[in-house]
Design a protein around this motif. Structure first.
Motif, PDB file in Angstrom:
ATOM      1  N   ILE A 198       0.841  -1.199   0.000  1.00 33.98           N
ATOM      2  CA  ILE A 198       0.000   0.000   0.000  1.00 33.98           C
ATOM      3  C   ILE A 198       0.875   1.248   0.000  1.00 33.98           C
ATOM      4  CG2 ILE A 198      -1.650   1.332   1.382  1.00 33.98           C
ATOM      5  CD1 ILE A 198      -2.734  -1.483   2.335  1.00 33.98           C
ATOM      6  N   LEU A 199       1.944   1.241   0.824  1.00 32.02           N
ATOM      7  CA  LEU A 199       2.856   2.386   0.883  1.00 32.02           C
ATOM      8  C   LEU A 199       3.554   2.600  -0.456  1.00 32.02           C
ATOM      9  CD1 LEU A 199       4.181   4.620   2.522  1.00 32.02           C
ATOM     10  CD2 LEU A 199       5.852   2.949   3.324  1.00 32.02           C
ATOM     11  N   ARG A 200       4.010   1.524  -1.082  1.00 32.63           N
ATOM     12  CA  ARG A 200       4.660   1.648  -2.400  1.00 32.63           C
ATOM     13  C   ARG A 200       3.712   2.259  -3.424  1.00 32.63           C
ATOM     14  NH1 ARG A 200       6.445  -3.753  -1.188  1.00 32.63           N
ATOM     15  NH2 ARG A 200       8.558  -3.614  -0.403  1.00 32.63           N
ATOM     16  N   GLU A 204      -3.290  10.088   3.782  1.00 31.19           N
ATOM     17  CA  GLU A 204      -4.658   9.937   3.272  1.00 31.19           C
ATOM     18  C   GLU A 204      -4.869   8.534   2.695  1.00 31.19           C
ATOM     19  OE1 GLU A 204      -6.728  11.395  -0.752  1.00 31.19           O
ATOM     20  OE2 GLU A 204      -6.042  13.036   0.520  1.00 31.19           O
ATOM     21  N   THR A 205      -3.914   8.060   1.935  1.00 29.44           N
ATOM     22  CA  THR A 205      -4.018   6.726   1.349  1.00 29.44           C
ATOM     23  C   THR A 205      -4.055   5.660   2.432  1.00 29.44           C
ATOM     24  OG1 THR A 205      -2.860   7.459  -0.633  1.00 29.44           O
ATOM     25  CG2 THR A 205      -2.923   5.089  -0.234  1.00 29.44           C
ATOM     26  N   LEU A 206      -3.189   5.775   3.430  1.00 28.43           N
ATOM     27  CA  LEU A 206      -3.157   4.789   4.511  1.00 28.43           C
ATOM     28  C   LEU A 206      -4.431   4.818   5.342  1.00 28.43           C
ATOM     29  CD1 LEU A 206       0.549   5.120   5.691  1.00 28.43           C
ATOM     30  CD2 LEU A 206      -0.447   3.332   4.264  1.00 28.43           C
ATOM     31  N   ILE A 207      -4.971   5.997   5.615  1.00 29.03           N
ATOM     32  CA  ILE A 207      -6.215   6.114   6.384  1.00 29.03           C
ATOM     33  C   ILE A 207      -7.375   5.516   5.599  1.00 29.03           C
ATOM     34  CG2 ILE A 207      -7.937   7.763   7.240  1.00 29.03           C
ATOM     35  CD1 ILE A 207      -5.541   9.522   8.135  1.00 29.03           C
ATOM     36  N   ASN A 208      -7.456   5.869   4.310  1.00 25.87           N
ATOM     37  CA  ASN A 208      -8.544   5.320   3.489  1.00 25.87           C
ATOM     38  C   ASN A 208      -8.463   3.805   3.410  1.00 25.87           C
ATOM     39  OD1 ASN A 208      -9.663   7.804   2.986  1.00 25.87           O
ATOM     40  ND2 ASN A 208      -8.697   8.071   1.002  1.00 25.87           N
ATOM     41  N   THR A 209      -7.274   3.286   3.272  1.00 27.88           N
ATOM     42  CA  THR A 209      -7.100   1.834   3.199  1.00 27.88           C
ATOM     43  C   THR A 209      -7.480   1.188   4.523  1.00 27.88           C
ATOM     44  OG1 THR A 209      -5.357   2.101   1.576  1.00 27.88           O
ATOM     45  CG2 THR A 209      -5.468  -0.003   2.703  1.00 27.88           C
ATOM     46  N   LEU A 238      -9.644   0.163   0.864  1.00 25.75           N
ATOM     47  CA  LEU A 238      -9.380   0.604  -0.511  1.00 25.75           C
ATOM     48  C   LEU A 238      -8.308   1.666  -0.501  1.00 25.75           C
ATOM     49  CD1 LEU A 238     -13.073   1.087  -1.686  1.00 25.75           C
ATOM     50  CD2 LEU A 238     -11.601  -0.849  -2.216  1.00 25.75           C
ATOM     51  N   SER A 239      -7.494   1.697  -1.558  1.00 28.01           N
ATOM     52  CA  SER A 239      -6.529   2.789  -1.673  1.00 28.01           C
ATOM     53  C   SER A 239      -7.244   4.004  -2.236  1.00 28.01           C
ATOM     54  CB  SER A 239      -5.362   2.380  -2.565  1.00 28.01           C
ATOM     55  OG  SER A 239      -5.805   2.238  -3.893  1.00 28.01           O
ATOM     56  N   SER A 240      -6.624   5.191  -2.087  1.00 25.19           N
ATOM     57  CA  SER A 240      -7.270   6.432  -2.546  1.00 25.19           C
ATOM     58  C   SER A 240      -7.479   6.427  -4.050  1.00 25.19           C
ATOM     59  CB  SER A 240      -6.441   7.645  -2.126  1.00 25.19           C
ATOM     60  OG  SER A 240      -5.176   7.596  -2.743  1.00 25.19           O
TER      61      SER A 240
END
Length: 177
Positions: free
Chosen positions: A106-108, A159-164, A169-171
């Motif tokens: 997810i981070l990548r 934002e991406t990590l929170i949404n996931t 789901l990723s942003s």
């Protein structure tokens, strides 16, 4: 600059030079070539290094420029340095390993969505530990520009990590930017 001082500076930055080159080029062999080329440039400019206020930033800038030259020569895009973000060792459980691998994926993906300048600034600050002023010197931008880009990169990743975490789901799938 005395030989021992030049050698000490290069030795201090050698690992950082390699990691930056590997992150930009995505290839260990090419990164080693860049390290050698930086070493040669450093040797050729050893007398000029004595007058520089920050020889380390100069080394990182030379590294960045050589990597850009190599990228242009082979016309490929940069890749994320998977080793720098590898999961810690020490006997984690299979569940922990899977969780870390999932989070790293997810981070990548979040990092891949960042503009190149933000990726570079994030890497130099968070992975290499450079100060804002050093990053500004390496990238030939203002310290304020470094701070703004780092802030934006961190917010996008957060934002991406929170949404996931909240929705699984990723942003890129939620329509958020």
């Amino acid at each position: 600059m005395q030989q021992s001082t030049y050698e000490a500076l290069f030795r201090e930055y050698q690992d950082r030079i390699f990691r930056l080159a590997r992150r930009m080029l995505g290839d260990d062999a090419l990164a080693q070539d860049v390290v050698q080329e930086v070493h040669i440039k450093c040797w050729k400019n050893r007398d000029g290094l004595a007058g520089m206020s920050n020889g380390g930033a100069w080394l990182m800038r030379v590294t960045k420029n050589l990597c850009i030259d190599k990228i242009r020569a082979r016309k490929q895009t940069t890749e994320l340095d998977a080793v720098a973000y590898a999961a810690p060792s020490g006997g984690p459980t299979p569940y922990q390993t899977a969780e870390v691998q999932n989070m790293m994926q997810i981070l990548r993906k979040a990092l891949d969505t960042l503009p190149e300048k933000q990726k570079m600034i994030f890497h130099l600050r968070e992975i290499e530990g450079l100060q804002y002023k050093e990053i500004a010197e390496v990238l030939d931008v203002s310290v304020d520009e470094v701070k703004v880009n780092l802030f934006r990169a961190r917010n996008k990743i957060r934002e991406t990590l929170i949404n996931t975490s909240n929705y699984g789901l990723s942003s890129s799938h939620t329509g958020a930017s």
